[in-house]
Enzyme design. Structure first.
Site, PDB file in Angstrom:
ATOM      1  N   LYS A 309       3.200 -10.348   4.462  1.00 36.04           N
ATOM      2  CA  LYS A 309       4.614 -10.061   4.244  1.00 36.04           C
ATOM      3  C   LYS A 309       5.438 -11.341   4.327  1.00 36.04           C
ATOM      4  O   LYS A 309       4.987 -12.354   4.867  1.00 36.04           O
ATOM      5  CB  LYS A 309       5.129  -9.073   5.303  1.00 36.04           C
ATOM      6  CG  LYS A 309       4.594  -7.669   5.172  1.00 36.04           C
ATOM      7  CD  LYS A 309       5.211  -6.760   6.218  1.00 36.04           C
ATOM      8  CE  LYS A 309       4.698  -5.340   6.098  1.00 36.04           C
ATOM      9  NZ  LYS A 309       5.163  -4.669   4.879  1.00 36.04           N
ATOM     10  N   ARG A 383      -1.424   4.234   4.107  1.00 35.35           N
ATOM     11  CA  ARG A 383      -2.152   5.293   3.396  1.00 35.35           C
ATOM     12  C   ARG A 383      -3.647   5.256   3.694  1.00 35.35           C
ATOM     13  O   ARG A 383      -4.318   6.295   3.599  1.00 35.35           O
ATOM     14  CB  ARG A 383      -1.877   5.185   1.893  1.00 35.35           C
ATOM     15  CG  ARG A 383      -2.421   3.946   1.231  1.00 35.35           C
ATOM     16  CD  ARG A 383      -1.733   3.635  -0.083  1.00 35.35           C
ATOM     17  NE  ARG A 383      -0.372   3.152   0.142  1.00 35.35           N
ATOM     18  CZ  ARG A 383       0.462   2.780  -0.835  1.00 35.35           C
ATOM     19  NH1 ARG A 383       0.080   2.863  -2.096  1.00 35.35           N
ATOM     20  NH2 ARG A 383       1.671   2.345  -0.551  1.00 35.35           N
TER      21      ARG A 383
END
Length: 530
Positions: A309, A383
């Site tokens: 990130k 996920r």
């Protein structure tokens, strides 16, 4: 948690409190002033005239040690035509926003007086019998009075205003402020006492979730979340907990789940919480006894892994466990209320770190369900955790599974910070959540997971990819999870924009606990009547 009580209304001048918060409608002014001692009538009327106070929304006048009145302070706060606004919210739930903000502002001003006791005086017309007639509120023959609606909204505003995360500052002058006790001038009828209990339990659950979300990643680790699950079990007899450790996860072939945590300094674990609230038997043939499974994403820090990130945003990633905090909070509230329903909570915990053992883009992983996944982005880690938790949950024969996750930045792009998204393979479940969101003032908006969108996660080498390319990111994440939830009613709540807000002091909101508790309460109520 702050003390809140109901008390029979007294004459205004007799209320002995450090602060009286009088919610004043335009029609109340003359009637209320006429009940005061003569010397006080002249003083109060003169002040209101001087300040041009008419009872309009947001107007306020603060009186210090008013003559002839027992209270130390009087905060007279205008609420306008509140009777109309509250009644409107039965039919148009978005109308709650205006009154909610009005009440938040009223309590904000009252709390700024630093009073240890606050007495809330409702508008005069709410004590009239004509206002207390029942109105349909929540379906399934559930009715709620206008006064209950008012008390509910006021309590949420009060608890919202009182919340503070004590934090870790060492200077004495930065210590937390005193929490005031609130007395509401309303008769302690059973419906209002029930309302008070519900709102108190909701506030306790939200405070737990918000406190956990605000904790830094060096304190709130996956192990710490597991400890919270164990603590919950020790606090409530209806709750048990089980911590599935790394070796057990490996034996279960939870490979997608384990991949996310591979580079972490902490061992992998998956806390499972069982709330057994069903009181009339757990017959396997009784659908009502089948649990609702809640899965919360609990990434205590998300660096993005190898798909790193941006540094400027990374400190916000302590909030990536807000879904797991929500599950802890809502089960705590359900247990406190004694809801007649069975719930299983799964905390899908990990720390997505960088290291020589980290999973990589291009890896192909065989999940618990035996489906294979090609890793496109290690920053699509939520996920990966949830997909294995979903297939693991099938063993519980659930009546529904709901996962809660700060999953995609695309959710913020689509809906901002006002509304969560919902995707589901079950229209009845989706509609039940939408309705619960409207009633709880914690809205969700549905998005499609049509077959056309499934093409975005196609892989040349595996059954699917864990991220799409040039595709709607929130929807493709839902499509991915739908591949693991085909045997049961399932809904996915993406709360990336609502579980916390970037750049605010109390960033964590506790959402979507109000929505989920309302949904669970409806189910529990239907069980009683079935």
């Amino acid at each position: 948690m702050n003390s809140v009580t109901l008390a029979l209304p007294s004459e205004l001048h007799e209320i002995d409190s450090e602060c009286v918060l009088w919610l004043c409608a335009p029609a109340d002014i003359n009637a209320a002033i006429s009940t005061l001692p003569v010397s006080s009538q002249v003083f109060v009327k003169q002040v209101l005239d001087d300040e041009a106070f008419t009872g309009a929304e947001g107007q306020s006048v603060l009186l210090h040690r008013p003559v002839g009145l027992a209270a130390k302070r009087w905060l007279i706060f205008g609420v306008g035509d509140l009777k109309h606004d509250i009644a409107l919210s039965f039919d148009l739930h978005s109308a709650n926003h205006g009154t909610r903000q009005l009440f938040v502002e009223a309590f904000k001003r009252a709390l700024s007086s630093h009073s240890s006791t606050i007495t809330l005086v409702l508008p005069y017309h709410f004590s009239q019998p004509s206002v207390n007639s029942e109105q349909v509120f929540a379906g399934k023959n559930k009715k709620k009075t206008t006064e209950e609606m008012l008390i509910s909204q006021l309590l949420r505003a009060f608890y919202f205003g009182c919340y503070q995360f004590k934090g870790y500052k060492s200077s004495p002058h930065l210590s937390s402020k005193e929490e005031p006790a609130l007395t509401i001038s309303a008769p302690p009828t059973q419906p209002l006492l029930t309302c008070l209990k519900y709102e108190n339990s909701l506030a306790n659950g939200m405070q737990l979730a918000r406190d956990l979300s605000h904790m830094p990643a060096n304190i709130c680790t996956p192990m710490y979340l597991a400890e919270q699950a164990t603590r919950l079990a020790s606090n409530f007899s209806a709750i048990t907990s089980e911590i599935i450790n790394q070796s057990a996860l490996e034996a279960l072939s939870m490979n997608a789940y384990l991949a996310v945590n591979r580079a972490s300094a902490f061992p992998a674990s998956m806390p499972v919480i069982h709330y057994s609230g069903r009181r009339d038997g757990n017959n396997e043939d009784d659908k009502n006894a089948h649990p609702v499974v809640l899965i919360g994403k609990g990434v205590t820090f998300d660096s993005g892994g190898v798909s790193l990130k941006r540094g400027s945003d990374m400190h916000h990633m302590i909030y990536d466990m807000a879904g797991a905090a929500c599950v802890l909070g809502v089960i705590s509230a359900a247990a406190e209320l004694g809801l007649n329903i069975n719930i299983i909570g799964i905390l899908a915990t990990a720390e997505n770190s960088i290291g020589g053992n980290a999973y990589r883009p291009g890896d192909i992983i065989t999940t618990h369900s035996k489906q294979t996944v090609e890793i496109i982005s290690t920053d699509a880690e939520g996920r990966m955790l949830i997909c294995d938790a979903l297939s693991y949950s099938e063993q519980f024969s659930p009546q529904a599974i709901i996962d809660i996750a700060t999953l995609t930045g695309a959710a913020i792009t689509a809906l901002g910070h006002k509304c969560s998204s919902v995707m589901s393979n079950s229209r009845p479940l989706e509609q039940a959540l939408i309705k619960a969101g409207e009633e709880s003032q914690d809205p969700v908006w549905p998005f499609p997971i049509w077959p056309e969108y499934q093409e975005a996660i196609a892989s040349s080498h595996a059954d699917m990819a864990n991220a799409g390319k040039n595709s709607p990111g929130m929807i493709t994440a839902g499509c991915f999870l739908s591949r693991f939830s085909q045997g049961f009613p399932w809904a996915h709540l993406d709360v990336a924009g609502t579980a916390f807000k970037h750049g605010t002091a109390n960033s964590a909101t506790g959402r979507p606990i109000p929505l989920l508790l309302t949904y669970l309460q409806h189910l529990a109520s239907s069980r009683k009547s079935s």
